[in-house]
Design a protein around this motif. Structure first.
Motif, PDB file in Angstrom:
ATOM      1  N   PRO A  59       0.815  -1.226   0.000  1.00 45.49           N
ATOM      2  CA  PRO A  59       0.000   0.000   0.000  1.00 45.49           C
ATOM      3  C   PRO A  59       0.849   1.277   0.000  1.00 45.49           C
ATOM      4  O   PRO A  59       0.576   2.199  -0.753  1.00 45.49           O
ATOM      5  CB  PRO A  59      -0.822  -0.130   1.294  1.00 45.49           C
ATOM      6  N   THR A  60       1.904   1.309   0.814  1.00 47.55           N
ATOM      7  CA  THR A  60       2.714   2.532   0.878  1.00 47.55           C
ATOM      8  C   THR A  60       3.440   2.797  -0.428  1.00 47.55           C
ATOM      9  O   THR A  60       3.599   3.947  -0.831  1.00 47.55           O
ATOM     10  CB  THR A  60       3.759   2.440   2.018  1.00 47.55           C
ATOM     11  N   SER A  61       3.902   1.751  -1.108  1.00 48.65           N
ATOM     12  CA  SER A  61       4.678   1.960  -2.338  1.00 48.65           C
ATOM     13  C   SER A  61       3.803   2.196  -3.556  1.00 48.65           C
ATOM     14  O   SER A  61       4.231   2.859  -4.492  1.00 48.65           O
ATOM     15  CB  SER A  61       5.568   0.749  -2.629  1.00 48.65           C
ATOM     16  N   LEU A  62       2.601   1.627  -3.569  1.00 50.34           N
ATOM     17  CA  LEU A  62       1.880   1.553  -4.847  1.00 50.34           C
ATOM     18  C   LEU A  62       0.456   2.114  -4.862  1.00 50.34           C
ATOM     19  O   LEU A  62      -0.128   2.287  -5.927  1.00 50.34           O
ATOM     20  CB  LEU A  62       1.833   0.090  -5.315  1.00 50.34           C
ATOM     21  N   LEU A  77      -3.236 -13.709   3.215  1.00 49.32           N
ATOM     22  CA  LEU A  77      -4.034 -12.586   3.725  1.00 49.32           C
ATOM     23  C   LEU A  77      -5.386 -13.062   4.250  1.00 49.32           C
ATOM     24  O   LEU A  77      -6.071 -13.853   3.595  1.00 49.32           O
ATOM     25  CB  LEU A  77      -4.267 -11.554   2.622  1.00 49.32           C
ATOM     26  N   ASP A  78      -5.775 -12.574   5.418  1.00 46.47           N
ATOM     27  CA  ASP A  78      -7.134 -12.859   5.893  1.00 46.47           C
ATOM     28  C   ASP A  78      -8.065 -11.702   5.488  1.00 46.47           C
ATOM     29  O   ASP A  78      -7.615 -10.720   4.861  1.00 46.47           O
ATOM     30  CB  ASP A  78      -7.153 -13.109   7.411  1.00 46.47           C
ATOM     31  N   GLY A  79      -9.312 -11.823   5.827  1.00 52.80           N
ATOM     32  CA  GLY A  79     -10.299 -10.832   5.389  1.00 52.80           C
ATOM     33  C   GLY A  79      -9.962  -9.409   5.823  1.00 52.80           C
ATOM     34  O   GLY A  79     -10.076  -8.471   5.027  1.00 52.80           O
ATOM     35  N   ASP A  80      -9.544  -9.240   7.083  1.00 48.77           N
ATOM     36  CA  ASP A  80      -9.221  -7.895   7.585  1.00 48.77           C
ATOM     37  C   ASP A  80      -8.046  -7.300   6.822  1.00 48.77           C
ATOM     38  O   ASP A  80      -8.062  -6.129   6.440  1.00 48.77           O
ATOM     39  CB  ASP A  80      -8.858  -7.942   9.075  1.00 48.77           C
ATOM     40  N   GLN A  81      -7.024  -8.112   6.613  1.00 54.70           N
ATOM     41  CA  GLN A  81      -5.854  -7.626   5.869  1.00 54.70           C
ATOM     42  C   GLN A  81      -6.229  -7.270   4.436  1.00 54.70           C
ATOM     43  O   GLN A  81      -5.792  -6.260   3.886  1.00 54.70           O
ATOM     44  CB  GLN A  81      -4.748  -8.689   5.882  1.00 54.70           C
ATOM     45  N   PHE A  82      -7.080  -8.118   3.838  1.00 54.49           N
ATOM     46  CA  PHE A  82      -7.512  -7.861   2.461  1.00 54.49           C
ATOM     47  C   PHE A  82      -8.251  -6.528   2.365  1.00 54.49           C
ATOM     48  O   PHE A  82      -8.047  -5.746   1.441  1.00 54.49           O
ATOM     49  CB  PHE A  82      -8.405  -9.004   1.964  1.00 54.49           C
ATOM     50  N   MET A  83      -9.113  -6.275   3.357  1.00 54.70           N
ATOM     51  CA  MET A  83      -9.913  -5.042   3.312  1.00 54.70           C
ATOM     52  C   MET A  83      -9.034  -3.789   3.400  1.00 54.70           C
ATOM     53  O   MET A  83      -9.404  -2.730   2.895  1.00 54.70           O
ATOM     54  CB  MET A  83     -10.972  -5.048   4.424  1.00 54.70           C
ATOM     55  N   ASP A 138      -9.229  -0.551   1.010  1.00 55.16           N
ATOM     56  CA  ASP A 138      -9.225   0.849   1.458  1.00 55.16           C
ATOM     57  C   ASP A 138      -8.125   1.646   0.752  1.00 55.16           C
ATOM     58  O   ASP A 138      -8.331   2.786   0.348  1.00 55.16           O
ATOM     59  CB  ASP A 138      -8.986   0.935   2.977  1.00 55.16           C
ATOM     60  N   ALA A 139      -6.949   1.044   0.622  1.00 53.89           N
ATOM     61  CA  ALA A 139      -5.804   1.763   0.056  1.00 53.89           C
ATOM     62  C   ALA A 139      -5.943   1.955  -1.457  1.00 53.89           C
ATOM     63  O   ALA A 139      -5.676   3.042  -1.975  1.00 53.89           O
ATOM     64  CB  ALA A 139      -4.509   1.023   0.372  1.00 53.89           C
ATOM     65  N   PHE A 140      -6.355   0.904  -2.165  1.00 55.22           N
ATOM     66  CA  PHE A 140      -6.368   0.959  -3.635  1.00 55.22           C
ATOM     67  C   PHE A 140      -7.730   1.329  -4.208  1.00 55.22           C
ATOM     68  O   PHE A 140      -7.822   1.824  -5.316  1.00 55.22           O
ATOM     69  CB  PHE A 140      -5.942  -0.401  -4.216  1.00 55.22           C
ATOM     70  N   GLY A 141      -8.768   1.057  -3.457  1.00 54.05           N
ATOM     71  CA  GLY A 141     -10.114   1.199  -4.005  1.00 54.05           C
ATOM     72  C   GLY A 141     -10.495  -0.068  -4.747  1.00 54.05           C
ATOM     73  O   GLY A 141      -9.633  -0.728  -5.339  1.00 54.05           O
ATOM     74  N   ALA A 142     -11.763  -0.415  -4.731  1.00 51.05           N
ATOM     75  CA  ALA A 142     -12.224  -1.666  -5.353  1.00 51.05           C
ATOM     76  C   ALA A 142     -12.024  -1.662  -6.867  1.00 51.05           C
ATOM     77  O   ALA A 142     -11.981  -2.722  -7.493  1.00 51.05           O
ATOM     78  CB  ALA A 142     -13.699  -1.901  -5.024  1.00 51.05           C
ATOM     79  N   ASP A 143     -11.873  -0.492  -7.466  1.00 48.79           N
ATOM     80  CA  ASP A 143     -11.715  -0.397  -8.919  1.00 48.79           C
ATOM     81  C   ASP A 143     -10.397  -0.968  -9.428  1.00 48.79           C
ATOM     82  O   ASP A 143     -10.247  -1.209 -10.613  1.00 48.79           O
ATOM     83  CB  ASP A 143     -11.757   1.073  -9.369  1.00 48.79           C
ATOM     84  N   ARG A 144      -9.429  -1.126  -8.549  1.00 50.47           N
ATOM     85  CA  ARG A 144      -8.096  -1.515  -9.009  1.00 50.47           C
ATOM     86  C   ARG A 144      -7.681  -2.903  -8.535  1.00 50.47           C
ATOM     87  O   ARG A 144      -6.514  -3.261  -8.588  1.00 50.47           O
ATOM     88  CB  ARG A 144      -7.082  -0.464  -8.564  1.00 50.47           C
ATOM     89  N   ILE A 145      -8.655  -3.674  -8.090  1.00 55.96           N
ATOM     90  CA  ILE A 145      -8.346  -5.031  -7.637  1.00 55.96           C
ATOM     91  C   ILE A 145      -9.046  -6.025  -8.556  1.00 55.96           C
ATOM     92  O   ILE A 145     -10.241  -5.910  -8.827  1.00 55.96           O
ATOM     93  CB  ILE A 145      -8.780  -5.230  -6.168  1.00 55.96           C
ATOM     94  N   LEU A 146      -8.280  -6.989  -9.063  1.00 56.75           N
ATOM     95  CA  LEU A 146      -8.800  -7.961 -10.020  1.00 56.75           C
ATOM     96  C   LEU A 146      -8.777  -9.354  -9.399  1.00 56.75           C
ATOM     97  O   LEU A 146      -7.746  -9.789  -8.877  1.00 56.75           O
ATOM     98  CB  LEU A 146      -7.934  -7.977 -11.288  1.00 56.75           C
ATOM     99  N   PHE A 147      -9.906 -10.034  -9.514  1.00 54.56           N
ATOM    100  CA  PHE A 147      -9.970 -11.406  -9.011  1.00 54.56           C
ATOM    101  C   PHE A 147      -9.102 -12.325  -9.863  1.00 54.56           C
ATOM    102  O   PHE A 147      -9.219 -12.373 -11.083  1.00 54.56           O
ATOM    103  CB  PHE A 147     -11.424 -11.888  -9.040  1.00 54.56           C
TER     104      PHE A 147
END
Ligand code: ZN
Length: 280
Positions: free
Chosen positions: A186-189, A221-227, A231-240
């Motif tokens: 998150p901090t780098s990207l 990663l567990d659910g909390d870590q994933f969330m 928060d950091a990237f926004g749901a728009d930038r995460i691909l299943f």
């Protein structure tokens, strides 16, 4: 539309051998038989509409052959979409990337560890630059590789340097931006425009019965870590993505379905974002 952006299949005649080798190396089990038919059975079972197959060229001689094969497969089937391949030692990358675009392939997969080159080295930067020019998607293995302990050739900071050099382009850092480099991601990207995929990063590794593992090393990663990534990237930038056969598509999908996301964000991650990216 559920899209798995990160899967692997191997030609029928070598699938069993490759899977056995990689399974020993990674000390984890495979969830399909590694063939195209095996992947399609898994998709059926998991309720996945499209899978993207990411071939990796482990030397420069394989590049053209893989791209020809990918193009031929894409003519025959619609639910499994093959990407092209590129290798940092392939000297005529300019023409081959053009040919990849002409063949209708949507992008390429690179694997800096298997390909023994840093993502921010000139041999990759020139490929990224050309791919960006052509509008090709580049999916890169990022972070550690389970089969190569301690080796990192595509860390979050290295990705950062590469992206700063090339500018805005369609780049996907696999494995949530860097496998087991997750603290740095998150901090780098987060303030770039790159995508991250969820492949082989959620839940638990399923170990081979004949290998020793420490319990804590099986946890990803567990659910909390994933969330926190959401928060950091926004749901728009995460691909299943799943990295099938290296995780079960059904389980990986269930993980996303179980997250405290609103319906819109969930459907973006599970396919909407990929659909948009692939359509561009
Ligand atoms: Zn993979």
């Amino acid at each position: 539309m559920i899209i798995d952006i990160h899967t692997h299949v191997f030609p029928d005649h070598m699938a069993a051998k490759v899977l056995d080798k990689l399974s020993r190396l990674s000390r984890s089990i495979a969830f399909t038989d590694g063939t195209l038919d095996g992947l399609r059975r898994s998709m059926d079972q998991a309720g996945i509409d499209r899978s993207i197959v990411l071939p990796v060229a482990t030397n420069d001689h394989q590049v053209e052959k893989i791209n020809d094969l990918s193009a031929r497969s894409n003519e025959k089937i619609a639910d499994v979409i093959y990407f092209g391949a590129m290798h940092p030692d392939f000297t005529n990358y300019v023409d081959e990337l053009s040919r990849i675009a002409r063949l209708g392939l949507k992008g390429i997969k690179i694997h800096p560890i298997y390909q023994e080159t840093d993502i921010d080295a000139i041999k990759f930067l020139r490929i990224l630059d050309r791919a960006a020019e052509l509008g090709l998607i580049v999916i890169a293995h990022a972070g550690l590789d389970i089969g190569f302990p301690g080796v990192v050739r595509c860390s979050p900071m290295m990705i950062r340097r590469a992206v700063d050099r090339i500018g805005d382009f369609k780049f996907v850092a696999a494995h949530m931006g860097g496998w087991r480099n997750w603290d740095e991601v998150p901090t780098s990207l987060a303030d770039t425009k790159i995508f991250i995929d969820t492949a082989f990063s959620t839940g638990r590794i399923v170990p081979r019965g004949d290998c020793h593992w420490n319990e804590k090393d099986l946890r990803m990663l567990d659910g909390d870590q994933f969330m926190k990534f959401v928060d950091a990237f926004g749901a728009d930038r995460i691909l299943f993505g799943t990295d099938s056969p290296w995780s079960a598509q059904s389980e990986s999908k269930k993980f996303i379905e179980g997250l405290p996301l609103d319906d819109d964000d969930r459907s973006k991650i599970l396919g909407g974002n990929a659909q948009k990216l692939l359509a561009q």
